[in-house]
Scaffold this motif. Structure first.
Motif, PDB file in Angstrom:
ATOM      1  N   THR A 180       0.815  -1.216   0.000  1.00  0.00           N
ATOM      2  CA  THR A 180       0.000   0.000   0.000  1.00  0.00           C
ATOM      3  C   THR A 180       0.847   1.265   0.000  1.00  0.00           C
ATOM      4  O   THR A 180       0.397   2.306  -0.468  1.00  0.00           O
ATOM      5  N   THR A 181       2.078   1.179   0.497  1.00  0.00           N
ATOM      6  CA  THR A 181       2.955   2.351   0.528  1.00  0.00           C
ATOM      7  C   THR A 181       3.320   2.833  -0.869  1.00  0.00           C
ATOM      8  O   THR A 181       3.798   3.965  -1.026  1.00  0.00           O
ATOM      9  N   GLU A 182       3.112   2.009  -1.894  1.00  0.00           N
ATOM     10  CA  GLU A 182       3.494   2.353  -3.255  1.00  0.00           C
ATOM     11  C   GLU A 182       2.318   2.768  -4.134  1.00  0.00           C
ATOM     12  O   GLU A 182       2.504   3.104  -5.298  1.00  0.00           O
ATOM     13  N   LEU A 183       1.113   2.766  -3.583  1.00  0.00           N
ATOM     14  CA  LEU A 183      -0.053   2.983  -4.451  1.00  0.00           C
ATOM     15  C   LEU A 183      -0.091   4.380  -5.053  1.00  0.00           C
ATOM     16  O   LEU A 183      -0.556   4.564  -6.180  1.00  0.00           O
ATOM     17  N   GLU A 184       0.397   5.389  -4.326  1.00  0.00           N
ATOM     18  CA  GLU A 184       0.391   6.743  -4.874  1.00  0.00           C
ATOM     19  C   GLU A 184       1.351   6.874  -6.047  1.00  0.00           C
ATOM     20  O   GLU A 184       1.070   7.585  -7.017  1.00  0.00           O
ATOM     21  N   ASN A 185       2.504   6.193  -5.971  1.00  0.00           N
ATOM     22  CA  ASN A 185       3.461   6.232  -7.082  1.00  0.00           C
ATOM     23  C   ASN A 185       2.868   5.599  -8.337  1.00  0.00           C
ATOM     24  O   ASN A 185       3.042   6.103  -9.452  1.00  0.00           O
ATOM     25  N   VAL A 186       2.148   4.480  -8.148  1.00  0.00           N
ATOM     26  CA  VAL A 186       1.518   3.823  -9.283  1.00  0.00           C
ATOM     27  C   VAL A 186       0.403   4.697  -9.851  1.00  0.00           C
ATOM     28  O   VAL A 186       0.261   4.842 -11.071  1.00  0.00           O
ATOM     29  N   ALA A 187      -0.384   5.307  -8.966  1.00  0.00           N
ATOM     30  CA  ALA A 187      -1.478   6.171  -9.413  1.00  0.00           C
ATOM     31  C   ALA A 187      -0.957   7.353 -10.222  1.00  0.00           C
ATOM     32  O   ALA A 187      -1.547   7.719 -11.246  1.00  0.00           O
ATOM     33  N   LYS A 188       0.152   7.932  -9.793  1.00  0.00           N
ATOM     34  CA  LYS A 188       0.729   9.068 -10.527  1.00  0.00           C
ATOM     35  C   LYS A 188       1.195   8.638 -11.916  1.00  0.00           C
ATOM     36  O   LYS A 188       0.943   9.334 -12.916  1.00  0.00           O
ATOM     37  N   ALA A 189       1.870   7.489 -11.988  1.00  0.00           N
ATOM     38  CA  ALA A 189       2.326   7.005 -13.291  1.00  0.00           C
ATOM     39  C   ALA A 189       1.143   6.756 -14.217  1.00  0.00           C
ATOM     40  O   ALA A 189       1.198   7.058 -15.413  1.00  0.00           O
ATOM     41  N   ALA A 190       0.058   6.220 -13.661  1.00  0.00           N
ATOM     42  CA  ALA A 190      -1.132   5.969 -14.465  1.00  0.00           C
ATOM     43  C   ALA A 190      -1.782   7.273 -14.921  1.00  0.00           C
ATOM     44  O   ALA A 190      -2.172   7.421 -16.083  1.00  0.00           O
ATOM     45  N   ASN A 191      -1.896   8.241 -13.999  1.00  0.00           N
ATOM     46  CA  ASN A 191      -2.468   9.542 -14.345  1.00  0.00           C
ATOM     47  C   ASN A 191      -1.688  10.214 -15.458  1.00  0.00           C
ATOM     48  O   ASN A 191      -2.272  10.830 -16.353  1.00  0.00           O
ATOM     49  N   ASP A 192      -0.364  10.099 -15.415  1.00  0.00           N
ATOM     50  CA  ASP A 192       0.491  10.705 -16.436  1.00  0.00           C
ATOM     51  C   ASP A 192       0.253  10.101 -17.817  1.00  0.00           C
ATOM     52  O   ASP A 192       0.602  10.712 -18.829  1.00  0.00           O
ATOM     53  N   CYS A 193      -0.331   8.905 -17.840  1.00  0.00           N
ATOM     54  CA  CYS A 193      -0.625   8.232 -19.114  1.00  0.00           C
ATOM     55  C   CYS A 193      -2.104   8.322 -19.486  1.00  0.00           C
ATOM     56  O   CYS A 193      -2.575   7.595 -20.378  1.00  0.00           O
ATOM     57  N   GLY A 194      -2.832   9.185 -18.789  1.00  0.00           N
ATOM     58  CA  GLY A 194      -4.237   9.384 -19.123  1.00  0.00           C
ATOM     59  C   GLY A 194      -5.183   8.385 -18.512  1.00  0.00           C
ATOM     60  O   GLY A 194      -6.334   8.262 -18.946  1.00  0.00           O
ATOM     61  N   LEU A 195      -4.721   7.660 -17.488  1.00  0.00           N
ATOM     62  CA  LEU A 195      -5.562   6.695 -16.808  1.00  0.00           C
ATOM     63  C   LEU A 195      -6.005   7.246 -15.455  1.00  0.00           C
ATOM     64  O   LEU A 195      -5.209   7.854 -14.735  1.00  0.00           O
ATOM     65  N   ASP A 196      -7.257   7.029 -15.101  1.00  0.00           N
ATOM     66  CA  ASP A 196      -7.802   7.462 -13.815  1.00  0.00           C
ATOM     67  C   ASP A 196      -8.168   6.246 -12.986  1.00  0.00           C
ATOM     68  O   ASP A 196      -8.756   5.278 -13.504  1.00  0.00           O
TER      69      ASP A 196
END
Length: 216
Positions: A180-196
């Protein structure tokens, strides 16, 4: 019965067989899954939270979004033992592709597909590949469902590839394999690629997390 149902918690059972394989029951179907060969290396066997989370995610997706639709196409990126490929097949996926850079993982996935021909034979196309990109670009926009059970440091670099693999406007990416400590990093990478992220589909188990992303 179209096969698209949520499996109750008590139906997700794992039992060891004499050759070391686990028997995993999904959607009323028994899957025989080897997580290693000759004890040289080990991949997902369905016992760890990082694997049970995407199994649950796939069950929810097939029972909800695709319960009355045509069978979805599935990409299992970083397939390891092929366990999520097999789960997808048991739930009714069609046109399935498994990808891993490890030759050992590809060999094991093929072996597990061979062991489970009773579900593979119902699928239109099953491919096991070392890379999606053959230079033609034909894989882009091909998949309804992409699942990636991969550590976050690798996953964040792969998100652009996963996003490109989705069908426009309809596909989803399920990610797991990190705490769970990494979920924000994954979310940011996804957002940068147009994924929500679809927050209602986020799941937690034993300090691990499943995130689900769609095209924004």
């Amino acid at each position: 019965d179209d096969g698209h149902i949520i499996v109750p918690d008590d139906d997700l059972s794992l039992d060891a067989t004499t050759d070391g394989a686990q028997t995993l029951r999904i959607n009323g179907v028994d899957l025989s899954i080897l997580s290693s060969l000759d004890n040289k290396w080990a991949f997902g066997d369905g016992l760890h939270a990082s694997t049970t989370l995407p199994i649950r995610g796939l069950e929810e997706f097939f029972a909800g979004d695709w319960a009355s639709e045509q069978p979805p196409s599935l990409l299992d990126y970083g397939c390891g033992s092929g366990i999520l490929t097999l789960v997808g097949l048991a739930l009714g996926a069609d046109n399935v592709t498994s990808v891993d850079i490890s030759d050992d993982a590809l060999f094991l996935t093929k072996e597990n597909l061979r062991r489970n021909e009773h579900i593979v034979n119902y699928c239109k196309t099953v491919q096991v590949l070392k890379s999606l990109d053959d230079g033609s670009g034909n894989w882009e926009g091909s998949f309804d469902v992409v699942v990636a059970n991969i550590p976050s440091n690798t996953l964040t670099m792969l998100v652009p590839t996963l996003a490109r693999a989705l069908k426009d406007g309809t596909g989803v990416v399920l990610t797991s394999g990190y705490p769970t400590t990494e979920l924000e990093n994954v979310a940011k990478a996804a957002n940068d690629c147009g994924l929500d992220e679809e927050m209602a589909r986020r799941r937690y188990e034993s300090g691990w997390v499943l995130q689900v992303f769609g095209v924004g």
